[in-house]
Write a protein that holds these residues in place. Sequence first.
Motif, mmCIF file in Angstrom:
data_model
loop_
_atom_site.group_PDB
_atom_site.id
_atom_site.type_symbol
_atom_site.label_atom_id
_atom_site.label_comp_id
_atom_site.label_asym_id
_atom_site.label_seq_id
_atom_site.Cartn_x
_atom_site.Cartn_y
_atom_site.Cartn_z
ATOM 1 N N LEU A 48 0.836 -1.202 0.000
ATOM 2 C CA LEU A 48 0.000 0.000 0.000
ATOM 3 C C LEU A 48 0.870 1.250 0.000
ATOM 4 O O LEU A 48 0.593 2.214 -0.715
ATOM 5 C CB LEU A 48 -0.862 0.019 1.269
ATOM 6 C CG LEU A 48 -2.296 -0.455 1.142
ATOM 7 C CD1 LEU A 48 -2.970 -0.445 2.505
ATOM 8 C CD2 LEU A 48 -3.068 0.463 0.185
ATOM 9 N N ASN A 49 1.910 1.196 0.796
ATOM 10 C CA ASN A 49 2.799 2.343 0.889
ATOM 11 C C ASN A 49 3.494 2.624 -0.440
ATOM 12 O O ASN A 49 3.644 3.765 -0.851
ATOM 13 C CB ASN A 49 3.824 2.096 2.006
ATOM 14 C CG ASN A 49 4.489 3.390 2.407
ATOM 15 O OD1 ASN A 49 3.870 4.447 2.360
ATOM 16 N ND2 ASN A 49 5.751 3.325 2.763
ATOM 17 N N GLU A 50 3.891 1.540 -1.138
ATOM 18 C CA GLU A 50 4.528 1.721 -2.440
ATOM 19 C C GLU A 50 3.561 2.326 -3.454
ATOM 20 O O GLU A 50 3.912 3.207 -4.226
ATOM 21 C CB GLU A 50 5.067 0.387 -2.961
ATOM 22 C CG GLU A 50 6.415 0.043 -2.351
ATOM 23 C CD GLU A 50 6.738 -1.439 -2.460
ATOM 24 O OE1 GLU A 50 6.128 -2.137 -3.310
ATOM 25 O OE2 GLU A 50 7.595 -1.906 -1.675
ATOM 26 N N THR A 51 2.315 1.827 -3.445
ATOM 27 C CA THR A 51 1.313 2.362 -4.365
ATOM 28 C C THR A 51 1.103 3.845 -4.101
ATOM 29 O O THR A 51 1.051 4.660 -5.026
ATOM 30 C CB THR A 51 -0.031 1.632 -4.175
ATOM 31 O OG1 THR A 51 0.213 0.236 -4.299
ATOM 32 C CG2 THR A 51 -1.050 2.052 -5.211
ATOM 33 N N LEU A 52 1.011 4.167 -2.826
ATOM 34 C CA LEU A 52 0.779 5.543 -2.427
ATOM 35 C C LEU A 52 1.932 6.449 -2.860
ATOM 36 O O LEU A 52 1.719 7.526 -3.412
ATOM 37 C CB LEU A 52 0.645 5.573 -0.901
ATOM 38 C CG LEU A 52 -0.370 6.523 -0.314
ATOM 39 C CD1 LEU A 52 -1.750 6.287 -0.870
ATOM 40 C CD2 LEU A 52 -0.384 6.366 1.205
ATOM 41 N N SER A 53 3.157 5.983 -2.626
ATOM 42 C CA SER A 53 4.326 6.792 -3.005
ATOM 43 C C SER A 53 4.342 7.020 -4.506
ATOM 44 O O SER A 53 4.595 8.130 -4.975
ATOM 45 C CB SER A 53 5.628 6.097 -2.625
ATOM 46 O OG SER A 53 5.619 5.768 -1.276
ATOM 47 N N GLY A 54 4.061 5.951 -5.256
ATOM 48 C CA GLY A 54 4.048 6.062 -6.716
ATOM 49 C C GLY A 54 2.992 7.059 -7.164
ATOM 50 O O GLY A 54 3.242 7.901 -8.022
ATOM 51 N N PHE A 55 1.820 6.966 -6.560
ATOM 52 C CA PHE A 55 0.733 7.870 -6.935
ATOM 53 C C PHE A 55 1.099 9.318 -6.631
ATOM 54 O O PHE A 55 0.877 10.215 -7.443
ATOM 55 C CB PHE A 55 -0.561 7.489 -6.212
ATOM 56 C CG PHE A 55 -1.658 8.487 -6.441
ATOM 57 C CD1 PHE A 55 -2.294 8.566 -7.667
ATOM 58 C CD2 PHE A 55 -2.013 9.380 -5.443
ATOM 59 C CE1 PHE A 55 -3.276 9.510 -7.895
ATOM 60 C CE2 PHE A 55 -2.993 10.327 -5.661
ATOM 61 C CZ PHE A 55 -3.629 10.396 -6.888
ATOM 62 N N LEU A 56 1.684 9.531 -5.447
ATOM 63 C CA LEU A 56 2.048 10.904 -5.063
ATOM 64 C C LEU A 56 3.106 11.465 -6.015
ATOM 65 O O LEU A 56 3.068 12.631 -6.381
ATOM 66 C CB LEU A 56 2.558 10.941 -3.627
ATOM 67 C CG LEU A 56 1.433 10.930 -2.584
ATOM 68 C CD1 LEU A 56 1.998 10.757 -1.191
ATOM 69 C CD2 LEU A 56 0.614 12.215 -2.657
ATOM 70 N N ARG A 57 4.032 10.602 -6.435
ATOM 71 C CA ARG A 57 5.047 11.046 -7.382
ATOM 72 C C ARG A 57 4.369 11.495 -8.672
ATOM 73 O O ARG A 57 4.777 12.445 -9.319
ATOM 74 C CB ARG A 57 6.027 9.903 -7.667
ATOM 75 C CG ARG A 57 7.385 10.407 -8.098
ATOM 76 C CD ARG A 57 8.365 9.265 -8.274
ATOM 77 N NE ARG A 57 8.409 8.382 -7.127
ATOM 78 C CZ ARG A 57 8.497 7.053 -7.219
ATOM 79 N NH1 ARG A 57 8.533 6.464 -8.395
ATOM 80 N NH2 ARG A 57 8.537 6.322 -6.142
ATOM 81 N N PHE A 58 3.306 10.772 -9.030
ATOM 82 C CA PHE A 58 2.601 11.104 -10.266
ATOM 83 C C PHE A 58 1.762 12.374 -10.099
ATOM 84 O O PHE A 58 1.774 13.261 -10.947
ATOM 85 C CB PHE A 58 1.694 9.934 -10.659
ATOM 86 C CG PHE A 58 0.894 10.211 -11.888
ATOM 87 C CD1 PHE A 58 1.458 10.041 -13.142
ATOM 88 C CD2 PHE A 58 -0.403 10.655 -11.791
ATOM 89 C CE1 PHE A 58 0.735 10.310 -14.274
ATOM 90 C CE2 PHE A 58 -1.134 10.927 -12.925
ATOM 91 C CZ PHE A 58 -0.563 10.754 -14.171
#
Length: 255
Positions: free
Chosen positions: A70-80
């Motif tokens: 979940l944390n990885e998905t969130l980080s990726g999304f925030l980067r986007f």
Amino acid sequence: MPATRRRKKLEDLGAVAAGLAHEIRNPLNSLYINGQLLEEMLSEISPEAVPQKGELLSLARANLKVTQRLNETLSGFLRFARPQAIELTMVDLNRIVAETLRFLEVDLSYHGIVLRTRIHPTPLPVLADERQLKQALLNLLLNAQEALDKEGKTIRVTTGVRAGRPFARIQDNGRGIPRAERRQIFRLFYTTRKNGSGLGLPIVRQIVHQHGGTVSLRSREGHGTIVTVSLPFESQFRAMFPGRLPLALPPGAPR
Ligand SMILES: Nc1ncnc2c1ncn2[C@@H]1O[C@H](COP(=O)(O)OP(=O)(O)O)[C@@H](O)[C@H]1O
Ligand SMILES: [Mg+2]
């Protein structure tokens, strides 16, 4: 809905989603830390005192994994959603491609993947944020690698000039993309992979557009995929964005 209103609405939604993702982050971190503590405590308990120790431990570990994902998905999304400002310097696209490949070479040969490269004989000066451009190329190379599904696994990487523009092309002979899927693959969170995030291609597109470039894709189901990133030459970039001068310009030839 007219295009401008639609766009505004999408922007608002994007901002809300980014805010939400940010809000989720802290509690998620607490969950992760608590999960680690729980795992530690459980592993110290004696199985005589708690006969279900094994089951409890594997549950705690499964939860930790989910939290991490979940944390990885969130980080990726925030980067986007909140792209970093790009810092443009004059670089040689050939070098950027070569260095990105160097990073992956060992892993590719370990997996029995043949890498064939054809680098343009003269430098290809472009204005780019080196770190971000490498990120985009890496995302494409990882997709190519993950698509390889049969013997004779090969990735071909080419740089050159076409229609007056420098390009980097990544070709795989993997599963290819069915026609019906082709329209979806640049969508945020679209993935067909079990552990995919669906963030790779949207990030590629975003980065390349920030550089004034384009991404094009050709694919044949069962045969493979070719993705081409075209960028403007440094001189073309300056004509496109007269206000956006490089923040740091190394003297002499492009690095
Ligand atoms: N080179 C490729 N060959 C086949 N399918 C691809 C390729 N690149 C991307 N795809 C498809 O596009 C989807 C989205 O890719 P991406 O945005 O990088 O997310 P992810 O890799 O996390 O799934 C992948 O799940 C895959 O189905
Ligand atoms: Mg990917």
